[in-house]
Enzyme design. Structure first.
Site, PDB file in Angstrom:
ATOM      1  N   GLU A 107      32.331  37.918 -80.026  1.00  0.00           N
ATOM      2  CA  GLU A 107      31.653  36.842 -79.296  1.00  0.00           C
ATOM      3  C   GLU A 107      30.720  36.048 -80.198  1.00  0.00           C
ATOM      4  OE1 GLU A 107      29.585  38.177 -75.789  1.00  0.00           O
ATOM      5  OE2 GLU A 107      31.372  38.045 -74.551  1.00  0.00           O
ATOM      6  N   HIS A 146      49.272  57.484 -86.730  1.00  0.00           N
ATOM      7  CA  HIS A 146      50.603  57.815 -86.221  1.00  0.00           C
ATOM      8  C   HIS A 146      51.156  56.705 -85.336  1.00  0.00           C
ATOM      9  CE1 HIS A 146      50.405  62.034 -87.674  1.00  0.00           C
ATOM     10  NE2 HIS A 146      49.119  61.700 -87.676  1.00  0.00           N
ATOM     11  N   LYS A 192      37.177  32.369 -66.340  1.00  0.00           N
ATOM     12  CA  LYS A 192      36.460  32.483 -65.058  1.00  0.00           C
ATOM     13  C   LYS A 192      36.730  31.251 -64.195  1.00  0.00           C
ATOM     14  CE  LYS A 192      32.617  35.081 -67.048  1.00  0.00           C
ATOM     15  NZ  LYS A 192      31.223  34.987 -67.443  1.00  0.00           N
TER      16      LYS A 192
HETATM   17  O1  PA5 Z   1      27.867  38.434 -74.129  1.00  0.00           O
HETATM   18  C1  PA5 Z   1      27.816  38.068 -72.977  1.00  0.00           C
HETATM   19  O2  PA5 Z   1      26.892  37.356 -72.549  1.00  0.00           O
HETATM   20  C2  PA5 Z   1      28.836  38.510 -71.950  1.00  0.00           C
HETATM   21  O3  PA5 Z   1      29.939  39.129 -72.436  1.00  0.00           O
HETATM   22  C3  PA5 Z   1      28.089  39.411 -70.992  1.00  0.00           C
HETATM   23  O4  PA5 Z   1      27.620  40.525 -71.712  1.00  0.00           O
HETATM   24  C4  PA5 Z   1      28.905  39.868 -69.821  1.00  0.00           C
HETATM   25  O5  PA5 Z   1      29.640  38.829 -69.268  1.00  0.00           O
HETATM   26  C5  PA5 Z   1      27.975  40.444 -68.753  1.00  0.00           C
HETATM   27  O6  PA5 Z   1      27.127  39.466 -68.297  1.00  0.00           O
HETATM   28  P1  PA5 Z   1      25.984  39.737 -67.243  1.00  0.00           P
HETATM   29  O7  PA5 Z   1      25.054  40.734 -67.827  1.00  0.00           O
HETATM   30  O8  PA5 Z   1      25.318  38.413 -67.042  1.00  0.00           O
HETATM   31  O9  PA5 Z   1      26.635  40.240 -65.991  1.00  0.00           O
END
Ligand code: PA5
Length: 449
Positions: A289, A310, A424
């Protein structure tokens, strides 16, 4: 303690080429500390370990003690950064077969996870498992609107209220969320849950050392003070004034960027200890990310060795040469198993009798390193002295710091994640969520084409 060895990238990156990146890595380190780079609103993690007070940790421990008292199970609800850090530390620390351990041997109830997928079978089997049990719950969502944890929380909240009654449910549920915004904040305030705040300046994937990670980890009976102390030690060892030659976060960032420039587009984080499987899952979110944007970024993959030797071993040894490996090597295992002798010796393994299983694993690791480097897969090695809370704390902060440096070296904003919204939007359009009418119409046209 952590030790970094980048000497086995020399077949791909010369000493001069690596040296040339020192300045860039040091500049990136200084940008982080000066808050002068992209996404500098999200640097709350940078000095977090050293600024976490014992009083804050005591509050978390006291809350964990209340949640676990009389509970058969603690369910932790969250996804992405609100899930992976806690899961990584808990799996690395606890008995591999923790859930099957005798109640008399346990120091804490089992910690199970929900809301990290939308698997109907998973949720159904979880709810079946919880029948007849006293359940406590930690619900974690920074935004408070993430579909997966919100769905799971509806179900678990109902279950706890039905089994314990609404007033006891208040004592059995803790919410970790934004200080003032979002659906989870509204629910928590309305229901009177104890809450912890996820600071505005810490993104999900950098939040494991906030209550997001620390409360579930404390519920599992793990020493969060030692974890944070380990991270604070790494914070000092990778600080702005620590020169490149001694700064392993800057060195790791430089090595992986040098490899990327040579066409090594995939980094496989390898372990030879299955307890580290979820550390790699956490690392994948952190680096994926942070760096995968603007058409750039190393793809973070992971392998569990020797298991995956393996299955994926063939590709790593012989497939397309766009890979490098970063091996997490644990110097001291938690436990000891000695190989027995066998009278018949049909498997021919008596030459190993009396040796520790770990000795075999160690030779597998060395043999793999030599084979893969020989096959054109450069190798970075991170040695962990052990799997203690302190060392895990060091490792977590090391990876966070190196990630910030590496992202700046790559020229991206390591602290945003605009790409995660695309699926989403489509999902909500397909589910005909109110407010998504235009997107629903557009997606129907594409589907019916
Ligand atoms: O890095 C990020 O912001 C996302 O991957 C979040 O960690 C994930 O979507 C969870 O988000 P939230 O804590 O708002 O539910």
């Amino acid at each position: 303690m952590l030790h970094l060895d980048t000497s086995k990238i020399s077949g791909t990156v010369s000493a001069a080429e690596l040296h040339a990146l020192q300045g860039k890595a040091t500049e990136a380190l200084h940008m982080l500390h000066a808050g002068s780079g992209k996404g500098s609103d999200f640097l709350g993690w940078l000095n977090l370990p050293s600024s976490t007070s014992l009083a804050e940790l005591s509050d978390i421990q006291a809350t964990a003690a209340k949640l676990t008292a009389g509970a058969d199970v603690v369910v932790v609800i969250g996804i992405g950064g609100s899930y992976l850090g806690a899961k990584a530390v808990i799996d690395a620390q606890l008995h591999t077969f923790d859930a099957l351990q005798d109640k008399s041997k346990r120091t804490a109830p089992p910690v199970l996870f929900a809301g990290q997928n939308i698997g109907e079978d998973y949720l159904s089997e979880l709810m079946e498992t919880l029948q007849g049990k006293t359940v406590s719950c930690i619900v974690i969502s920074k935004s408070g609107t993430t579909t997966e944890p919100a769905l799971a929380f509806r179900i678990i909240k109902n279950f706890i209220e039905q089994t314990c009654g609404k007033s006891e449910a208040k004592n059995r549920i803790v919410a970790i969320t934004d200080k003032s915004r979002g659906a989870l904040r509204t629910t928590a305030d309305k229901e009177g849950y104890k809450t912890f705040v996820i600071p505005d300046n810490i993104g999900g994937r950098f939040s494991v050392l906030t209550p997001v990670g620390l409360l579930p980890i404390a519920c599992a009976g793990i020493d969060i003070v030692a974890l944070v102390h380990g991270a604070a030690e790494m914070e000092r060892n990778t600080a702005q004034h620590v020169p490149f030659e001694k700064n392993i976060a800057a060195q790791y960032a430089a090595a992986r960027n040098a490899l990327y420039a040579k066409g090594k587009k995939v980094e496989a984080l390898a372990n030879f200890n299955p307890k580290l499987h979820f550390v790699a899952e956490w690392w994948k979110q952190l680096y994926g990310e942070s760096e995968g944007k603007d058409g750039k970024g190393i793809f973070p993959a992971s392998v569990d060795f020797t298991t995956d030797l393996h299955s994926l071993g063939q590709y790593v040894q012989d497939g397309e040469r766009m890979l490098f490996e970063t091996v997490l090597s644990v110097a001291k295992t938690k436990r000891c198993v000695t190989i027995p002798s066998d009278e018949e010796n049909l498997d021919g393994l008596n030459f190993l009798a009396g040796k520790r299983v770990d000795e075999v694993n160690r030779m597998a690791e060395l043999g793999t390193l030599l084979a893969h480097v020989d096959g054109g897969v450069p190798n970075i090695r991170i040695e962990l002295s052990d799997l203690s809370e302190h060392t895990l704390g060091e490792l977590i902060y090391f990876f966070e710091k190196a990630c910030g440096i590496s992202g700046y070296m790559l020229g991206v904003n390591p602290f945003d994640q605009p790409g995660v919204e695309a699926y989403k939007k489509n999902m909500f359009a397909l589910l005909e969520k109110p407010g998504y009418e235009k997107e629903t119409a557009a997606i129907k046209v594409i589907i019916n084409r």
